[in-house]
Design a protein around this motif. Structure first.
Motif, PDB file in Angstrom:
ATOM      1  N   GLN A 148       0.833  -1.201   0.000  1.00  0.00           N
ATOM      2  CA  GLN A 148       0.000   0.000   0.000  1.00  0.00           C
ATOM      3  C   GLN A 148       0.871   1.256   0.000  1.00  0.00           C
ATOM      4  O   GLN A 148       0.605   2.203  -0.741  1.00  0.00           O
ATOM      5  CB  GLN A 148      -0.930   0.017   1.219  1.00  0.00           C
ATOM      6  N   ALA A 149       1.918   1.267   0.813  1.00  0.00           N
ATOM      7  CA  ALA A 149       2.802   2.429   0.877  1.00  0.00           C
ATOM      8  C   ALA A 149       3.499   2.660  -0.458  1.00  0.00           C
ATOM      9  O   ALA A 149       3.606   3.795  -0.930  1.00  0.00           O
ATOM     10  CB  ALA A 149       3.823   2.243   1.996  1.00  0.00           C
ATOM     11  N   ALA A 150       3.980   1.583  -1.071  1.00  0.00           N
ATOM     12  CA  ALA A 150       4.652   1.713  -2.371  1.00  0.00           C
ATOM     13  C   ALA A 150       3.680   2.191  -3.443  1.00  0.00           C
ATOM     14  O   ALA A 150       4.021   3.053  -4.265  1.00  0.00           O
ATOM     15  CB  ALA A 150       5.272   0.378  -2.779  1.00  0.00           C
ATOM     16  N   ALA A 151       2.470   1.645  -3.440  1.00  0.00           N
ATOM     17  CA  ALA A 151       1.464   2.053  -4.432  1.00  0.00           C
ATOM     18  C   ALA A 151       1.124   3.527  -4.264  1.00  0.00           C
ATOM     19  O   ALA A 151       1.023   4.260  -5.251  1.00  0.00           O
ATOM     20  CB  ALA A 151       0.210   1.193  -4.301  1.00  0.00           C
ATOM     21  N   ASP A 152       0.966   3.975  -3.025  1.00  0.00           N
ATOM     22  CA  ASP A 152       0.674   5.387  -2.767  1.00  0.00           C
ATOM     23  C   ASP A 152       1.820   6.265  -3.267  1.00  0.00           C
ATOM     24  O   ASP A 152       1.607   7.285  -3.912  1.00  0.00           O
ATOM     25  CB  ASP A 152       0.445   5.628  -1.275  1.00  0.00           C
TER      26      ASP A 152
END
Length: 167
Positions: A148-152
């Motif tokens: 999720q952090a990488a996608a954001d």
């Protein structure tokens, strides 16, 4: 023997292989790229995920000859020098690994997932997309958090202002 050539992590590579040689075997044993792991040999665990022509594949069920003429990206080719790919950095920052055995496959699957969705990913989508990748150490909480952090982060790079507006 069959002669195969492919671009692996940006470098042209050639080898003579038996027709039954798996892509994972070629990568690990012939090209010395041992970051791609062999976990199950049956396409169940996802430890062997690499990208072939921009798509995530389980290299334990693909013949090396099938990748002839293709562009192959392994975990070793994901970073740019000492600069980690955003997914690698997120796994490090958010503790998305335990023993590390599944990590290369998880990261390669996550990169493909993020690129296909081209937007923020919710937890349900990430968990659904990871169904073909097994981690025997964790409950996936930190893996999901890392993705999720990488996608954001990557969505913010593609669409400046998107991340800030969504927060």
């Amino acid at each position: 023997m069959t002669s195969v050539s492919m671009t692996v992590n940006g470098k042209e590579r050639r080898a003579d292989v038996e027709g039954r040689t798996l892509l994972v075997t070629l990568l690990r044993e012939t090209f010395g790229l041992t970051g791609t792991h062999v976990g199950c040999d049956t396409s169940q665990c996802g430890a062997c995920v690499v990208h072939v022509d921009g798509k995530a594949v389980k290299s334990c069920t693909m013949l090396a000859a099938q990748a002839d003429g293709s562009a192959v990206l392994t975990i070793e080719g994901l970073a740019h020098g000492s600069e980690l790919h955003p997914v690698q950095a997120a796994f490090h920052e958010h503790h998305g690994l335990q023993c590390g055995f599944c990590t290369p496959g998880m990261i390669m699957a996550a990169v493909d997932m993020i690129e296909r969705h081209d937007a923020r990913l919710d937890e349900a989508t990430i968990r659904h997309e990871l169904e073909g990748n097994i981690c025997r150490c964790t409950g996936y909480h930190n893996i999901v958090k890392s993705i999720q952090a990488a996608a954001d982060h990557m969505a913010g790079q593609r669409h400046p202002g998107l991340v800030q507006a969504a927060e």
